[in-house]
Design an enzyme around this catalytic site. Structure first.
Site, mmCIF file in Angstrom:
data_model
loop_
_atom_site.group_PDB
_atom_site.id
_atom_site.type_symbol
_atom_site.label_atom_id
_atom_site.label_comp_id
_atom_site.label_asym_id
_atom_site.label_seq_id
_atom_site.Cartn_x
_atom_site.Cartn_y
_atom_site.Cartn_z
ATOM 1 N N ALA A 1 0.825 -1.228 0.000
ATOM 2 C CA ALA A 1 0.000 0.000 0.000
ATOM 3 C C ALA A 1 0.849 1.263 0.000
ATOM 4 O O ALA A 1 0.401 2.322 -0.457
ATOM 5 C CB ALA A 1 -0.942 0.003 1.212
ATOM 6 N N SER B 1 7.027 3.541 2.648
ATOM 7 C CA SER B 1 7.371 4.770 1.930
ATOM 8 C C SER B 1 6.811 5.989 2.643
ATOM 9 O O SER B 1 7.509 6.973 2.877
ATOM 10 C CB SER B 1 6.820 4.716 0.494
ATOM 11 N N ASP C 1 5.335 1.841 10.694
ATOM 12 C CA ASP C 1 4.840 1.591 9.335
ATOM 13 C C ASP C 1 3.825 0.468 9.269
ATOM 14 O O ASP C 1 3.385 0.102 8.185
ATOM 15 C CB ASP C 1 5.997 1.317 8.367
ATOM 16 N N ARG D 1 8.025 -3.777 -6.279
ATOM 17 C CA ARG D 1 8.971 -3.975 -5.172
ATOM 18 C C ARG D 1 9.809 -5.232 -5.398
ATOM 19 O O ARG D 1 10.950 -5.318 -5.006
ATOM 20 C CB ARG D 1 8.222 -4.050 -3.843
ATOM 21 N N GLU E 1 6.536 -13.111 -3.209
ATOM 22 C CA GLU E 1 5.221 -12.434 -3.177
ATOM 23 C C GLU E 1 4.559 -12.362 -4.554
ATOM 24 O O GLU E 1 3.429 -11.885 -4.681
ATOM 25 C CB GLU E 1 5.363 -11.000 -2.650
HETATM 26 N N1 LIG Z 1 1.516 6.130 -3.533
HETATM 27 C C1 LIG Z 1 2.429 5.438 -4.267
HETATM 28 N N2 LIG Z 1 2.544 5.695 -5.586
HETATM 29 C C2 LIG Z 1 3.436 5.001 -6.344
HETATM 30 N N3 LIG Z 1 4.268 4.046 -5.877
HETATM 31 C C3 LIG Z 1 4.183 3.767 -4.568
HETATM 32 C C4 LIG Z 1 3.276 4.430 -3.694
HETATM 33 N N4 LIG Z 1 3.429 3.934 -2.451
HETATM 34 C C5 LIG Z 1 4.384 2.985 -2.537
HETATM 35 N N5 LIG Z 1 4.832 2.868 -3.798
HETATM 36 C C6 LIG Z 1 5.838 1.903 -4.294
HETATM 37 O O1 LIG Z 1 5.248 0.608 -4.105
HETATM 38 C C7 LIG Z 1 6.196 -0.321 -3.525
HETATM 39 C C8 LIG Z 1 5.689 -0.795 -2.164
HETATM 40 O O2 LIG Z 1 5.743 0.325 -1.289
HETATM 41 P P1 LIG Z 1 6.003 0.080 0.278
HETATM 42 O O3 LIG Z 1 6.173 1.432 0.910
HETATM 43 O O4 LIG Z 1 7.094 -0.933 0.458
HETATM 44 O O5 LIG Z 1 4.601 -0.548 0.718
HETATM 45 P P2 LIG Z 1 4.249 -1.321 2.072
HETATM 46 O O6 LIG Z 1 5.270 -0.902 3.098
HETATM 47 O O7 LIG Z 1 2.862 -0.858 2.385
HETATM 48 O O8 LIG Z 1 4.332 -2.756 1.737
HETATM 49 C C9 LIG Z 1 7.513 0.411 -3.451
HETATM 50 O O9 LIG Z 1 8.261 0.115 -4.635
HETATM 51 C C10 LIG Z 1 7.112 1.887 -3.468
HETATM 52 O O10 LIG Z 1 8.094 2.706 -4.114
HETATM 53 N N1 LIG Z 2 0.979 -13.958 7.366
HETATM 54 C C1 LIG Z 2 1.337 -12.703 7.627
HETATM 55 N N2 LIG Z 2 2.032 -12.031 6.679
HETATM 56 C C2 LIG Z 2 2.349 -10.763 6.987
HETATM 57 C C3 LIG Z 2 2.008 -10.116 8.183
HETATM 58 N N3 LIG Z 2 2.477 -8.836 8.150
HETATM 59 C C4 LIG Z 2 3.096 -8.700 6.977
HETATM 60 N N4 LIG Z 2 3.022 -9.857 6.279
HETATM 61 C C5 LIG Z 2 3.666 -10.122 4.986
HETATM 62 C C6 LIG Z 2 3.002 -9.506 3.819
HETATM 63 C C7 LIG Z 2 4.150 -9.180 2.931
HETATM 64 O O1 LIG Z 2 4.549 -10.316 2.202
HETATM 65 C C8 LIG Z 2 5.272 -8.829 3.885
HETATM 66 C C9 LIG Z 2 5.438 -7.367 4.192
HETATM 67 O O2 LIG Z 2 4.200 -6.772 4.342
HETATM 68 P P1 LIG Z 2 4.007 -5.268 3.756
HETATM 69 O O3 LIG Z 2 2.582 -4.918 4.043
HETATM 70 O O4 LIG Z 2 5.002 -4.421 4.496
HETATM 71 O O5 LIG Z 2 4.309 -5.386 2.299
HETATM 72 O O6 LIG Z 2 4.954 -9.531 5.095
HETATM 73 C C10 LIG Z 2 1.295 -10.870 9.160
HETATM 74 O O7 LIG Z 2 0.959 -10.392 10.260
HETATM 75 N N5 LIG Z 2 0.991 -12.148 8.825
#
Ligand SMILES: Nc1ncnc2c1ncn2[C@@H]1O[C@H](COP(=O)(O)OP(=O)(O)O)[C@@H](O)[C@H]1O
Ligand SMILES: Nc1nc2c(ncn2[C@H]2C[C@H](O)[C@@H](COP(=O)(O)O)O2)c(=O)[nH]1
Length: 216
Positions: free
Chosen positions: A11, A15, A77, A144, A149
């Site tokens: 989401a 970032s 985060d 990413r 994933e």
């Molecule tokens: N609002 C946005 N618009 C475009 N790209 C984004 C946005 N938010 C995140 N990204 C991109 O999407 C990917 C996942 O972002 P990330 O911050 O790791 O998400 P999360 O921590 O929620 O898993 C990264 O490559 C980031 O640069």
């Molecule tokens: N089964 C679970 N998976 C989880 C949990 N929290 C995060 N995650 C996984 C989902 C992604 O593969 C990765 C990082 O999550 P982001 O939202 O930072 O992309 O870890 C959990 O509680 N349970």
């Protein structure tokens, strides 16, 4: 001031946590994913590792909250409140036994009572939830590039990601631990578009101001 971010995989939580902590002059605390030894095992064999992974995440989240509470101005985060969403979804998908669910629920309940801010009668000041569509979620996961994933490598992840995203709406509606707000992660590219970033930061600043939340 403690702000927690929430939202599905990709989401934009990490970032936005980076951007927001710089904007507010606070410290960001991140979910350590890339050094998580259980996560790749879970994606390879969800039934075997769902419970172990959840205990791992719960422990790490609890640790990061305790660290964050040592200094009162920070951004996390991901909230600990999403832990249960992930585990119960995996349990509903047959990846955890009823006994594991019982043990998990009791452990989570005990830990939530011991959360530093619960003990200090202090919840986060604001939850910022980043809302994205399924298509955006997949695009971000691909961008990413964590191999385990990728739905292309494991088509069963299509159903998993749809189910996860579908549960977040109800989760947000039920969330009542603190004030909350939503950011439209489809509409605002706060990573690549400076104008969108300004809008998102103004939305958060306005919400904090409207609730009288100031940096301590
Ligand atoms: N609002 C946005 N618009 C475009 N790209 C984004 C946005 N938010 C995140 N990204 C991109 O999407 C990917 C996942 O972002 P990330 O911050 O790791 O998400 P999360 O921590 O929620 O898993 C990264 O490559 C980031 O640069
Ligand atoms: N089964 C679970 N998976 C989880 C949990 N929290 C995060 N995650 C996984 C989902 C992604 O593969 C990765 C990082 O999550 P982001 O939202 O930072 O992309 O870890 C959990 O509680 N349970």
């Amino acid at each position: 001031m403690m702000i927690v971010l929430s939202g599905t995989i990709g989401a934009g939580k990490s970032s936005l946590a980076t951007i927001l902590s710089k904007h507010l002059g606070t410290e960001a605390f991140y979910e350590q994913v890339d050094d998580n030894p259980v996560l790749p095992l879970f994606y390879a064999d969800p039934k075997k590792y769902a419970f172990l992974l959840q205990i791992y995440f719960l422990n790490k989240r609890f640790e990061s909250i305790k660290q964050a509470m040592s200094d009162d101005n920070n951004v996390l985060d991901r909230s600990i409140y999403e832990d249960s969403l992930f585990f119960h979804m995996n349990a509903d998908m047959g990846r955890a036994t009823p006994q594991e669910v019982k043990v998990y629920d009791e452990l989570l309940d005990n830990m939530m009572q011991e959360l530093p801010y619960a003990a200090a009668k202090k919840a986060p000041d604001l939850l910022v939830h980043i809302d994205i569509s399924y298509d955006t979620m997949i695009k971000r996961i691909e961008k990413r590039g964590r191999d385990y994933e990728q739905p292309e490598q494991d088509p069963s992840l299509v159903e998993y990601y749809h189910e996860l995203l579908g549960r977040y709406d109800g989760w947000y509606d039920d969330y009542d631990y603190s004030p909350k707000m939503k950011i439209d992660g489809d509409k605002y590219d706060f990573v690549e578009n400076p104008d969108d970033l300004k809008i998102v930061l103004a939305q958060i600043d306005n919400e904090l101001a409207s609730r009288g939340v100031v940096e301590k």
